[in-house]
Design a protein around this motif. Structure first.
Motif, PDB file in Angstrom:
ATOM      1  N   ARG A   1     -15.308   2.611   7.946  1.00  0.00           N
ATOM      2  CA  ARG A   1     -14.130   3.185   7.287  1.00  0.00           C
ATOM      3  C   ARG A   1     -14.095   2.792   5.810  1.00  0.00           C
ATOM      4  O   ARG A   1     -13.650   3.568   4.962  1.00  0.00           O
TER       5      ARG A   1
ATOM      6  N   ASN B   1      -9.356  10.861   2.464  1.00  0.00           N
ATOM      7  CA  ASN B   1      -9.426   9.599   1.737  1.00  0.00           C
ATOM      8  C   ASN B   1      -9.004   9.786   0.293  1.00  0.00           C
ATOM      9  O   ASN B   1      -9.433  10.728  -0.381  1.00  0.00           O
TER      10      ASN B   1
ATOM     11  N   GLU C   1      -8.674   3.044   3.253  1.00  0.00           N
ATOM     12  CA  GLU C   1      -8.851   1.877   4.103  1.00  0.00           C
ATOM     13  C   GLU C   1      -8.204   0.617   3.540  1.00  0.00           C
ATOM     14  O   GLU C   1      -7.755  -0.234   4.288  1.00  0.00           O
TER      15      GLU C   1
END
Length: 334
Positions: A152, A285, A262
């Motif tokens: 991740r 993301n 993350e």
């Protein structure tokens, strides 16, 4: 006899290069009939069944107003625990590869462009983005796994959008599916629909992704072998296995969409619940330096992570604590 979801992968064509600001949609109700197939697995009954399932926002639901840099008092302990990996992993997953910044006087900065403001200056952030996959990478994993965290982290660094299939312990849907596809229940397991490549082993996945979608260099904090895994594991101790064990839930017809990265403890708390409920979700993301921060800013007039889009109900919302409450109320089986 358990029931495992038969996956024809979710259609996820989401062009992000030409954002438009969208009005907030009124939550709607979606009624589906989920299909299942039986397996010889000894897992508990799957959350999908042949009965009709209705998805709608909780009664009297109203999306909260975003509160920048605010922590709800009853969640301060959880946020602190979720922030521990941030320090032990030296902020890996907070910045996109090649991150840099500069200070620009506020009056010289475009008014409609996203940026932090510091003492009359705007912080202009940039990064070096590699080749972009046409389709999202697919990863079978779970939040409480240090090997999964490493992967991740690299997808945040590479600014890749990933379709996550959560595989918590006793999860009836995607854990058996991963074993069926790859031959064993080992996580993380990655599938790249753009190349047909699939693989286990976190370090191999990291190497593949940086070669294919980065500059070929594995970041130092992800290349230290056992030390990398050890610090990733220690960072999870404060959360005591959260995001690792299945909680019975209704499986939606479409994956949730989560704007996150993350390194954020707020995003981690939301993912823990999504993973425990075994809800497929597309993570867009948006670590520091990501051009997708501007896209979310154009879409909502604000940037803050996490931001949830639920295509099953029409709900869109900021604020991690309220997102968690919404997800539990909508999908958890009481």
């Amino acid at each position: 006899m358990a029931s495992a979801l038969s996956l024809s992968h979710f259609p996820l064509s989401r062009p992000l290069s030409q954002p438009t600001k969208l009005p907030r949609r009124t939550p709607t109700s979606v009624c589906i009939r989920a299909m299942s197939e039986t397996t010889s697995s000894s897992s508990s009954s799957a959350s999908t069944s042949s009965s009709s399932v209705t998805f709608e926002a909780p009664p009297n639901f109203k999306a909260p107003e975003p509160k920048r840099f605010a922590v709800r008092p009853d969640k301060s302990g959880e946020v602190f625990g979720a922030a521990l990996p941030l320090f032990l992993r030296f902020a890996t997953g907070v910045f996109v590869s090649g991150y840099s910044f500069s200070f620009v006087p506020k009056d010289e900065f475009p008014p409609n462009q996203y940026a932090l403001e510091v003492s009359g200056y705007k912080v202009k952030e940039t990064a070096k983005i590699g080749p972009r996959p046409e389709k999202p990478i697919e990863i079978y994993e779970f939040e409480g796994c240090p090997f999964c965290r490493k992967v991740r982290e690299i997808v945040a660094i590479l600014d890749l959008d990933v379709l996550f299939y959560p595989c918590p312990r006793n999860g009836p849907n995607f854990r058996p599916k991963a074993a069926q596809m790859g031959g064993k229940q080992q996580f993380p397991y990655m599938v790249d629909p753009n190349t047909g490549v699939s693989m286990y082993e976190s370090d191999d996945i990291i190497r593949y992704l940086v070669d294919k979608y980065g500059d070929g260099s594995v970041p130092l904090t992800l290349s230290l072998g056992i030390l990398t895994t050890l610090t990733a594991g220690l960072g999870l101790l404060a959360r005591a296995g959260k995001g690792s064990i299945y909680t019975p839930a209704k499986l939606p017809p479409k994956p949730l969409v989560l704007w996150a990265y993350e390194g954020s403890p707020f995003c981690k708390l939301v993912r823990e619940v999504i993973v425990e409920l075994e809800l497929p979700h597309l993570v867009i993301n948006c670590a520091r330096g990501s051009p997708k921060r501007q896209i979310l800013y154009d879409k909502t007039g604000h940037f803050q992570a996490p931001f949830l889009e639920d295509p099953n109900t029409g709900v869109e919302m900021f604020e991690s604590a309220e997102i968690i409450e919404y997800i539990k109320a909508t999908y958890a089986l009481q």
